[in-house]
Design a protein around this motif. Structure first.
Motif, PDB file in Angstrom:
ATOM      1  N   ASP A 110      46.229  10.655  42.441  1.00 41.89           N
ATOM      2  CA  ASP A 110      46.149   9.357  43.079  1.00 41.89           C
ATOM      3  C   ASP A 110      44.701   9.104  43.469  1.00 41.89           C
ATOM      4  OD1 ASP A 110      46.713   6.934  44.291  1.00 41.89           O
ATOM      5  OD2 ASP A 110      47.545   7.845  46.112  1.00 41.89           O
ATOM      6  N   GLY A 111      43.964   8.453  42.590  1.00 41.71           N
ATOM      7  CA  GLY A 111      42.552   8.189  42.846  1.00 41.71           C
ATOM      8  C   GLY A 111      41.757   9.475  42.886  1.00 41.71           C
ATOM      9  N   ASP A 112      41.082   9.724  44.010  1.00 47.35           N
ATOM     10  CA  ASP A 112      40.265  10.932  44.125  1.00 47.35           C
ATOM     11  C   ASP A 112      40.990  12.061  44.852  1.00 47.35           C
ATOM     12  OD1 ASP A 112      40.234   9.939  46.683  1.00 47.35           O
ATOM     13  OD2 ASP A 112      38.054   9.951  46.899  1.00 47.35           O
ATOM     14  N   ARG A 113      42.316  11.984  44.910  1.00 50.77           N
ATOM     15  CA  ARG A 113      43.135  13.034  45.510  1.00 50.77           C
ATOM     16  C   ARG A 113      44.243  13.404  44.538  1.00 50.77           C
ATOM     17  NH1 ARG A 113      41.512  14.583  50.180  1.00 50.77           N
ATOM     18  NH2 ARG A 113      40.319  13.199  51.473  1.00 50.77           N
ATOM     19  N   GLY A 147      32.304  13.502  43.712  1.00 42.55           N
ATOM     20  CA  GLY A 147      31.483  13.051  42.593  1.00 42.55           C
ATOM     21  C   GLY A 147      32.375  12.937  41.372  1.00 42.55           C
ATOM     22  N   ASP A 148      32.033  13.659  40.322  1.00 44.25           N
ATOM     23  CA  ASP A 148      32.872  13.643  39.118  1.00 44.25           C
ATOM     24  C   ASP A 148      33.563  14.984  38.888  1.00 44.25           C
ATOM     25  OD1 ASP A 148      30.666  15.121  38.414  1.00 44.25           O
ATOM     26  OD2 ASP A 148      30.157  13.950  36.640  1.00 44.25           O
ATOM     27  N   GLU A 149      33.698  15.784  39.957  1.00 47.60           N
ATOM     28  CA  GLU A 149      34.267  17.121  39.835  1.00 47.60           C
ATOM     29  C   GLU A 149      35.447  17.299  40.790  1.00 47.60           C
ATOM     30  OE1 GLU A 149      32.473  21.583  39.678  1.00 47.60           O
ATOM     31  OE2 GLU A 149      31.680  20.289  41.246  1.00 47.60           O
ATOM     32  N   TRP A 150      36.537  17.849  40.268  1.00 43.14           N
ATOM     33  CA  TRP A 150      37.688  18.181  41.100  1.00 43.14           C
ATOM     34  C   TRP A 150      37.475  19.529  41.761  1.00 43.14           C
ATOM     35  CZ3 TRP A 150      41.509  15.072  42.525  1.00 43.14           C
ATOM     36  CH2 TRP A 150      41.713  13.901  41.788  1.00 43.14           C
ATOM     37  N   LEU A 151      37.882  19.638  43.035  1.00 44.41           N
ATOM     38  CA  LEU A 151      37.769  20.886  43.788  1.00 44.41           C
ATOM     39  C   LEU A 151      39.059  21.112  44.584  1.00 44.41           C
ATOM     40  CD1 LEU A 151      34.169  20.382  45.230  1.00 44.41           C
ATOM     41  CD2 LEU A 151      34.817  21.817  43.289  1.00 44.41           C
ATOM     42  N   PHE A 152      39.300  22.362  44.922  1.00 43.74           N
ATOM     43  CA  PHE A 152      40.424  22.679  45.787  1.00 43.74           C
ATOM     44  C   PHE A 152      40.043  22.374  47.234  1.00 43.74           C
ATOM     45  CE2 PHE A 152      40.930  25.817  42.290  1.00 43.74           C
ATOM     46  CZ  PHE A 152      42.160  25.374  41.803  1.00 43.74           C
TER      47      PHE A 152
END
Length: 174
Positions: A110-113, A147-152
């Motif tokens: 969902d978006g950035d989450r 930014g453009d990177e997914w993180l835990f």
């Protein structure tokens, strides 16, 4: 006729260059990074995060491992939460060798989450050199895009071989 063909070709090239410079309309234009990514593209980035996490863990690259978490990320390994990259790095410093494998990844983005669930198992060898399954369970993840990177943001690890870390009854994947 030849001059008209060259003129038309030059016009087409000019229009294409205009699109590239302005970032309009063409999928390979530099504006691609500014557009919303598809579910498949976001999922691929999260799958890449999962793989980087496990390679870093298995090859004991703790500096890389902690970069898969946000600065204030949480690792919950069953006996309590470890908060922040430095604390996480210390917590995994003595993890056993072997290889971890992740499978059955389900995601809600969902978006950035995003939230994710994935099964894992740990393989290794015993004293006789035979392959063993050292443990298995699943992850429950809260992820954020920085930014453009997914993180835990938070990773909860359930281990079905350890009663204290076992998952509660029920299907964790919604």
């Amino acid at each position: 006729m030849r001059k008209a063909t060259i003129g038309l070709t030059g016009a087409v090239v000019g229009v294409l260059i205009g699109f590239l410079v302005s970032g309009l309309g063409l999928p390979f234009a530099s504006a691609q990074t500014a557009r919303d990514l598809s579910y498949a593209e976001e999922r691929a980035l999260i799958e890449n995060l999962q793989a980087r996490y496990l390679f870093a863990l298995d090859f004991k690259d703790h500096d890389l491992y902690v970069t898969t978490f946000t600065e204030d990320g949480i690792l919950d390994v069953g006996n309590g939460e470890v908060v922040g990259r430095e604390a996480i790095k210390a917590a995994v410093a003595n993890m056993p060798g072997g290889r971890h494998h992740v499978t059955n990844l389900v995601l809600r983005i969902d978006g950035d989450r995003a939230t994710g669930r994935a099964a894992w198992m740990h393989t290794g060898t015993n004293a006789e050199g035979d392959m063993t399954i050292g443990g298995y369970g699943h992850y429950e993840d809260d992820l954020v895009k920085v930014g453009d990177e997914w993180l835990f943001a938070r990773r909860r690890i359930y281990n079905e071989g350890n009663e204290a870390w076992a998952a509660p009854p029920g299907n964790p994947a919604w």
